[in-house]
Design a protein around this motif. Structure first.
Motif, short mmCIF file in Angstrom:
data_model
loop_
_atom_site.label_atom_id
_atom_site.label_comp_id
_atom_site.label_asym_id
_atom_site.label_seq_id
_atom_site.Cartn_x
_atom_site.Cartn_y
_atom_site.Cartn_z
N SER A 44 7.33 2.66 1.18
CA SER A 44 6.84 1.71 0.17
C SER A 44 7.98 1.26 -0.75
O SER A 44 8.03 0.11 -1.17
CB SER A 44 5.70 2.30 -0.66
N HIS A 45 8.87 2.18 -1.06
CA HIS A 45 10.04 1.86 -1.89
C HIS A 45 11.03 3.01 -1.77
O HIS A 45 10.72 4.03 -1.14
CB HIS A 45 9.64 1.58 -3.34
N LEU A 46 12.19 2.87 -2.38
CA LEU A 46 13.28 3.81 -2.08
C LEU A 46 13.48 4.89 -3.14
O LEU A 46 14.56 5.47 -3.23
CB LEU A 46 14.59 3.03 -1.84
N TYR A 78 12.97 8.78 -4.63
CA TYR A 78 13.18 10.03 -3.89
C TYR A 78 11.92 10.60 -3.26
O TYR A 78 11.98 11.23 -2.20
CB TYR A 78 13.81 11.09 -4.82
N ASP A 79 10.78 10.39 -3.91
CA ASP A 79 9.55 11.03 -3.44
C ASP A 79 8.84 10.21 -2.37
O ASP A 79 7.75 10.57 -1.92
CB ASP A 79 8.61 11.32 -4.63
N HIS A 80 9.46 9.10 -1.94
CA HIS A 80 8.91 8.25 -0.89
C HIS A 80 9.89 8.07 0.27
O HIS A 80 9.47 7.91 1.42
CB HIS A 80 8.54 6.87 -1.46
N ALA A 81 11.18 8.05 -0.09
CA ALA A 81 12.21 7.73 0.91
C ALA A 81 13.12 8.91 1.24
O ALA A 81 13.89 8.84 2.19
CB ALA A 81 13.07 6.56 0.39
N GLY A 98 1.10 2.27 -2.57
CA GLY A 98 2.42 2.74 -2.97
C GLY A 98 2.36 3.16 -4.44
O GLY A 98 1.29 3.53 -4.93
N ASP A 99 3.46 3.07 -5.15
CA ASP A 99 3.43 3.47 -6.56
C ASP A 99 3.03 2.33 -7.49
O ASP A 99 3.10 2.48 -8.71
CB ASP A 99 4.78 4.05 -6.99
N LEU A 100 2.58 1.22 -6.93
CA LEU A 100 2.00 0.18 -7.80
C LEU A 100 0.77 0.77 -8.50
O LEU A 100 0.51 0.47 -9.67
CB LEU A 100 1.61 -1.04 -6.97
N SER A 124 -0.66 6.98 -3.47
CA SER A 124 0.51 7.76 -3.03
C SER A 124 0.54 9.18 -3.58
O SER A 124 1.07 10.08 -2.94
CB SER A 124 1.79 7.02 -3.45
N HIS A 125 -0.01 9.40 -4.78
CA HIS A 125 0.14 10.72 -5.41
C HIS A 125 -1.16 11.33 -5.90
O HIS A 125 -1.15 12.29 -6.66
CB HIS A 125 1.14 10.61 -6.58
N ASP A 126 -2.27 10.77 -5.51
CA ASP A 126 -3.55 11.29 -6.01
C ASP A 126 -3.85 12.65 -5.37
O ASP A 126 -3.75 12.81 -4.16
CB ASP A 126 -4.68 10.30 -5.67
ZN ZN Z 1 6.23 8.06 -6.28
#
Ligand code: ZN
Length: 293
Positions: A117-119, A121-124, A226-228, A271-273
């Motif tokens: 979703s984006h770069l 650390y916790d996604h990429a 994502g983190d939106l 993403s983080h729920d």
């Molecule tokens: Zn995140």
């Protein structure tokens, strides 16, 4: 969902035949003040508990999507290369996407596409393994061009917070698929550049028509935000996190997509729920939006 480090949810089917399962790839503990940003603790406090270091206990959620004979992994967690000090500060438990897949009986080599979703650390972080090579050797990694360019750009705020090493390793292996805007990966599954959280953040739409396309189709649709919108707590469109690099853009795109998600009953994956997913969004009496209970 239990407290286990790794687990996989039930498959759910959507319009066009795609199935989606949630893979829990571990835990992390973001600082609550940063996570909720401009929102006063008086508002978010009743929703989410903090630990003795002021942190929230959040999930590293991945999705395993199967559609058109292809297997799509969404997000890669933190990966196995963080230092012990960094893991301690951020409260990371687990985080390795390949280990998470193996733990639930799935083969990392079977993945055709990895959507990042984006770069951050916790996604990429988990785009690569401990050996520095792509963790999913048969996959094409789908990243928005804006995001890849921002990672190598000169904006001071972004220095050191984008996973440049991971991006470059995947590119060097010939596995990077840079996309621009709204792109269909397989029939019924597409990425959508949203920006907001980062310059090239992207969401994943499943069974959703093109923006501007027909509305009101009763078939089931889903979105991974994502983190939106990282958790159900952050559905109110103005609840901008301190981690949103472009907060005004984030509010605008949420104001566009959240009412549509509510009106068309899109099933939401966050993403983080830490709670059960998917969930729907509903309008409140005051004209806002919240996650349906
Ligand atoms: Zn995140």
């Amino acid at each position: 969902m239990s407290d286990r480090l790794h687990e996989i949810g039930e498959a759910r089917s959507y319009a066009g035949g795609a199935t989606v399962r949630v893979v829990r790839a571990g835990w992390f503990r973001p600082d609550a003040g940063g996570f909720f940003g401009v929102v006063p603790r008086a508002l978010w406090g009743p929703l989410a508990e903090t630990d003795e270091r002021g942190r929230l206990r959040c999930r590293l959620n991945l999705l395993l999507v199967e559609a058109g004979g292809k297997r799509i992994l969404v997000e890669t967690g933190t990966g196995p290369r963080m230092t012990d000090k960094d893991r301690d500060i951020k409260g990371v438990e687990g985080g390795d996407p390949a280990a998470a897949l193996r733990a639930v009986g799935e083969d990392p080599a079977s993945i055709d596409f990895v959507v990042v979703s984006h770069l951050h650390y916790d996604h990429a972080g988990g785009m690569i393994g401990a050996d520095g090579r792509p963790a999913f050797r048969n996959a094409r990694y789908v990243v928005q061009r804006d995001e890849a360019e921002a990672a190598h750009g000169d904006e001071l705020r972004l220095q050191g917070i984008m996973e440049v090493e991971q991006l470059d390793a995947v590119r060097a292996a010939g596995q990077l698929a840079e996309v621009n805007g709204e792109v269909e990966l397989v029939e019924g599954v597409r990425v959508l550049r949203t920006g907001g959280h980062t310059r090239g953040s992207q969401a994943l739409l499943i069974g959703v028509d093109n923006p501007g396309g027909r509305a009101g189709d009763p078939t089931e649709r889903a979105i991974f935000w994502g983190d939106l919108i990282p958790t159900r707590w952050q559905v109110p469109v103005r609840w901008t996190s301190a981690y949103d690099d472009y907060p005004i853009d984030a509010v605008e795109i949420r104001s566009e997509l959240v009412p549509r998600a509510a009106a068309e009953g899109w099933w939401c994956y966050f993403s983080h729920d830490p709670g059960p997913m998917p969930v729907r969004i509903e309008a409140t009496e005051k004209g806002g939006f919240r996650a349906a209970s």
